[in-house]
Write an enzyme that holds these catalytic residues in place. Sequence first.
Site, short mmCIF file in Angstrom:
data_model
loop_
_atom_site.label_atom_id
_atom_site.label_comp_id
_atom_site.label_asym_id
_atom_site.label_seq_id
_atom_site.Cartn_x
_atom_site.Cartn_y
_atom_site.Cartn_z
N GLU A 120 1.30 4.42 -2.04
CA GLU A 120 0.72 3.52 -3.04
C GLU A 120 0.92 4.20 -4.38
O GLU A 120 0.29 5.22 -4.65
CB GLU A 120 -0.80 3.34 -2.82
CG GLU A 120 -1.17 2.76 -1.49
CD GLU A 120 -1.00 1.24 -1.43
OE1 GLU A 120 -0.56 0.65 -2.44
OE2 GLU A 120 -1.31 0.68 -0.38
N GLU B 144 4.21 3.99 -17.34
CA GLU B 144 2.79 3.97 -17.00
C GLU B 144 2.08 5.06 -17.79
O GLU B 144 2.44 6.23 -17.71
CB GLU B 144 2.61 4.20 -15.50
CG GLU B 144 1.16 4.14 -15.10
CD GLU B 144 0.94 4.35 -13.61
OE1 GLU B 144 1.54 5.29 -13.06
OE2 GLU B 144 0.18 3.58 -13.02
#
Length: 497
Positions: A266, A399
Amino acid sequence: MEHKNLDYWKRAALAFQFEGRSLIDGELAPIDEVRAFVDRSPVDGRTLAVVGECSELEVNAAVSAARRSFSAGVWSGLNPRARKAVLLRWAALIRANLDELALLETLDSGKPIRDTLSVDVPGAAYCIEWFAEAIDKVGGEIVPADNHLVGMVLREAVGVVAAVVPWNFPLLMAAWKLAPALAAGNSVVLKPSEKSPLTAIRVAALAIEAGLPPGVLNVVTGSGDTGHLLATHDDVDCIAFTGSTNVGRSILRCAAESNLKRVWLELGGKSPNIVLADCPDLARAAKAAAAAIFYNMGEMCTAGSRLLVQNSIKDEFIAALLAEARAYEPGDPLDPATSMGAIIDETQLDRVERYIEQGKREARLLTGGTRERESTGGLYLSPTIFDVSDPSCTIAREEIFGPVLSVLGFDTLDEAIELANGTEYGLAAAVWTSDLTTAHEASRRLRAGTVWVNCYDEGGDMNFPFGGYKQSGNGRDKSLHALEKYTELKSVLVRLR
Ligand code: NAP
Ligand code: MG
């Protein structure tokens, strides 16, 4: 009942006994002082605990304990109803210790106490309850086969699971791995982040109190090196990871070079939140857009870090957004009124500030960008918003994992979808529209593991699989699909004659 205000939590923090030892085979492991590190609180910089940095010796001991308990069948061999009973007791103990765990999580990670009390701790307990309650209701399959055969497909625990989790939701991310892995009968070695290891140690002790046999859940503390040892270990059957894309890549490589353990990742995101001019409620959308990036200090893998607004409503929407952002001025995480707490550590704060400096060069700063509350000794940033005209600029692509939002304009839906999908990530996306057809078609065209329509970050229910497309990872946490990570399928063919 005592009113739990800032003073209450401050007093409770002073009285706290911190535990920084690893938990291996049911015992707290002695700390090697030479290799140990200091865990500081981002709330005010104070030292919380000395934490062990597990060496190869300790990682091997934890993996061996997990393997022994798995092979002995003390957990894996139980009737699922019996595992359910233990897991439910464990969840009940977590709920019974809500205040203590929430305070610990807040001190260790800087998250507002309001959130750890309402989201992190109850969310972890709920996740454990959900998988406990599910596990005695899912079976295998009897499949069509030759008339003289009985064809069974069994679902069996994969064996020894390593779980490596990040610091943004230390307890909740651990629970998302532990609950399905343990419910399915595996034995687990958990590696929390060195930045926030304390709740993992505490809940593992509660699991043993609830009756989980020693060795079934082990916690090894330490840095990325400890995680690396698990990734390369030849006796780990499966590694479930939440964290950055780069480390995920390295774990895949380690699996390839060792025993081909199953790897579930993830990873990060740069999630688009698309607001069309026919948005049903601009005020609600502005509130949600602020929460999407400023909740949890923007330290969210699903952060709505790219806000795409149709140009015809862009100015109006930005005005509403700026008003909503004010609700996220950082405050003392121990104050129940605070909605934005501290940034996890100096390294992360520096990283976010470098992005802000970069943003000032390539976009227009609308608000924020400053360090706050420096006199506290803690690490705080104001909610920061940039108006971005070039979607290829750094802050709109990478990010940031902090409270920094890029706002981009677009004219047509096609343009919005192209912008939204124009990233290596694919974790989540949102679209705001009143048109049913637009809503459904946009949901289909967005390449992301979760799509929200007229909301953002909805999904407290365990029933929704959570995970990423593209470089946001593989596999899914939450929901019955999470069991796929922690089980193997076995075909058993019985010839009758
Ligand atoms: P990270 O550096 O990748 O760390 C995650 C975990 O991996 C930590 O326990 C870390 O230990 C450990 N680790 C570091 N290097 C390792 C290595 N070489 N081998 C094995 N393990 C290693 O990520 P982070 O900075 O803590 O977390 C932020 C990232 O996580 C963001 O990119 C965010 O998007 C992602 N994230 C994703 C999700 C999701 O569900 N998709 C959820 C939350 C966060 P140490 O911390 O002790 O170094
Ligand atoms: Mg910490």
